[in-house]
Design an enzyme around this catalytic site. Sequence first.
Site, short mmCIF file in Angstrom:
data_model
loop_
_atom_site.label_atom_id
_atom_site.label_comp_id
_atom_site.label_asym_id
_atom_site.label_seq_id
_atom_site.Cartn_x
_atom_site.Cartn_y
_atom_site.Cartn_z
N SER A 181 6.87 10.36 -9.99
CA SER A 181 6.97 11.07 -8.71
C SER A 181 5.77 11.98 -8.50
O SER A 181 5.33 12.18 -7.36
CB SER A 181 8.28 11.86 -8.63
N LYS A 226 -9.14 -24.21 9.56
CA LYS A 226 -9.20 -23.99 8.12
C LYS A 226 -8.77 -25.26 7.39
O LYS A 226 -7.75 -25.88 7.72
CB LYS A 226 -8.30 -22.82 7.73
N PRO A 243 11.47 12.92 -3.43
CA PRO A 243 12.18 13.54 -4.55
C PRO A 243 11.20 13.73 -5.71
O PRO A 243 10.76 12.75 -6.30
CB PRO A 243 13.28 12.52 -4.88
N LEU A 244 10.85 14.96 -6.00
CA LEU A 244 9.82 15.27 -7.00
C LEU A 244 10.47 15.82 -8.26
O LEU A 244 11.00 16.94 -8.26
CB LEU A 244 8.83 16.29 -6.41
N SER A 245 10.43 15.04 -9.32
CA SER A 245 11.14 15.41 -10.55
C SER A 245 10.29 16.21 -11.52
O SER A 245 10.80 16.76 -12.48
CB SER A 245 11.61 14.15 -11.26
N GLY A 246 8.97 16.24 -11.30
CA GLY A 246 8.09 16.85 -12.28
C GLY A 246 7.66 15.88 -13.34
O GLY A 246 6.95 16.25 -14.28
N CYS A 275 -12.20 -17.83 4.31
CA CYS A 275 -11.45 -17.18 3.23
C CYS A 275 -11.25 -18.07 2.00
O CYS A 275 -12.14 -18.24 1.20
CB CYS A 275 -10.11 -16.68 3.78
#
Length: 730
Positions: free
Chosen positions: A361, A113, A354-357, A174
């Site tokens: 998340s 290269k 951890p699902l907080s709404g 590339c």
Amino acid sequence: MRLLKVATCNLNQWAMDFDCNLKHIKDSITRAKEVGAVIRLGPELEITGYGCEDHFLELDTVNHAWECLKEILLGDWTDGILCSIGMPIIRGSERYNCQVLCFNRKIVMIRPKMWLANDGNYRELRWFTTWKQKDQLVEFQLPPEISEALSQTSVPFGYGYIQFLDTAVAAEICEELFTPNPPHTELALNGVEVFLNASGSHHQLRKLDLRLRAFIGATHTRGGVYIYSNHQGCDGARLYYDGCSCVVVNGEVVAQGSQFSLKDVEVVVAQVDLDAVASLRGSISSFQEQASCKTKVSSVAVPYNICKPFNLKMLLSSPQKIMYHSPEEEIAFGPGCWLWDYLRRSGASGFLLPLSGGADSSSVAAIVGCMCQLVVKEIANGDEQVKADAIRIGNYADGKFPTDSKEFAKRIFYTVYMGSENSSEATKTRAKVLADEIGSWHLDVCIDGVVSSLLSLFQTVTGKRPRYKVDGGSNVENLGLQNIQARIRMVLAFMLASLLPWVHNKKGFYLVLGSSNVDEALRGYLTKYDCSAADINPIGSISKQDLRTFLWWAANHLGYSSLAEIEAAPPTAELEPIRSNYSQLDEVDMGMTYEELSVYGRLRKIFRCGPVSMFKNLCYKWGATLTPSEVADKVKYFFKYYSINRHKMTVLTPSYHAESYSPEDNRFDLRQFLYNARWPYQFRKMDELVQEMNGDRVAFKETGEDGGTAAGGGGMGVVAAASGNPKAGF
């Protein structure tokens, strides 16, 4: 007609896993030969994997690459087919990133290269050197064990091309395509008709078009067949390589591979007429004139015909419409495929989120759900490797395997709502509804008892008990109480991830997923070592604005309708008590909007603006609604909190890279983390400019798709201490 069948491929290589990588290379060659291809192109550094980083400095890495190449050449893999294979090679005391061109069990040429990728996410100059002797090919002495095995002592090494009896083929690796004076320009004038670009190009939102335009431009005015190969998969780090191997003829795409896929090997085949290349070049007068006085490039003669004569049964590949994914699809499929690679290769049995709404998340949950859908779809399409991985991870027995994404999610995905006295019923309900739509194993955990125990301990030690600001406490007390909740959630998440599989008689462990977005990281709006501290984070380099449009898309296209309600809800951390006259809002806490943060981030990173340059740019962008003094205040406020919180970037969870203004400290955004947050010189220069403008409003503003005027100033929020602002949501 000179008919040529070519094959390129997406390979899901894994850095330093030579068995895995060699298997994929052999598989791709076999598939190419089965369809009659006479050229096979693989991605850059495919034997080792592209992402070996400092392992490239180890002699073992280079030696193992030679051992793998020897195994390929001693078999019948290269019989009748030109194979371009990527690997590192040491010549003397120099280490090069090379494409090894093999044909009929011999190495025909090694192409090092010449221009290395050395910005953004790339540090190739740390491991390799550039090939600078463009005027000649030199003889490279093969390692003794390779020489003996192949009965070949040396091979041409350097910049040049292969001259077959009926066409000429050359490599362009590339980054070289994207240089101001790419090699294909003079190679085309020397008669090269087929260009092989082996690449290691990562996914970034809205980036694919730039890449494809480069391929099209390379052959539109010069003619030629441009073949592109790329990695596809995580390779073991933060990047996702997004495939899209393709074949372009005279500026038109005639074959394109997938951008996001769970397949380990995908071969893209095209049949082209090289006379079409010669015809185009012969019709362009300027090409003829420049070719007549070209700089000569060295070549290696291979006395062999690789083209086939005219045959009515051999259909040519026709131009096709380029396949582009929307940004929302990119957010779903890119991180989804990346997560699958991490899950199947890490030895983990699943994910815990951890699902907080809240929006962030919930976006992560939707991406995991999308991953489960992709797995089930690929199994239905007959992918045996995906099926085997899913059976192992999901702990299926008696010949069973995933046929329903929700059932699969129940086996490999935990979601946990960790509520406190400050949490609302609305977020709790949203988290539960979304978990049910995706199919995760959902838990509802109250953390008040743990918080109270810590506060009691603190009171025993100090004799004082902190209060929230709404209850008369100071900013320091308020921030401390919020950070306690955030950090408890991190500890609880890791405990559950390690022990819940044991509780449910499952093998292994679960990976904890983070859910902080790029804008909050840039501002430092997160607690150090809270739930932003996870194992991996699929949205850590995605903006809040993109996540919100993704939520709408996912609600309609992934079948998770509750995401529409989640998107509509105002972002809130829910770390302070809710009162009738007070509700905590993220943008108020931050003192700026997410839209503004996106603008600051792009100016800081992409346009390389310091405080003064950013101020000047924003005077034009926001000048119709804000005075220079107001613009200066906003810029000062951003840089103050960016610099105060920069130390948090050193411990960010490894995140999927998707956005070019990511502040990620690992290697993409290399800046110090101890600043003079007062920026005395820069802020003074801004004040002087404001005085020169005499406080007048700028009479015009710049418009653009990311423009618009600034939103209102908003509250100043919490002043960040060393531990920093709390994270919105969990």
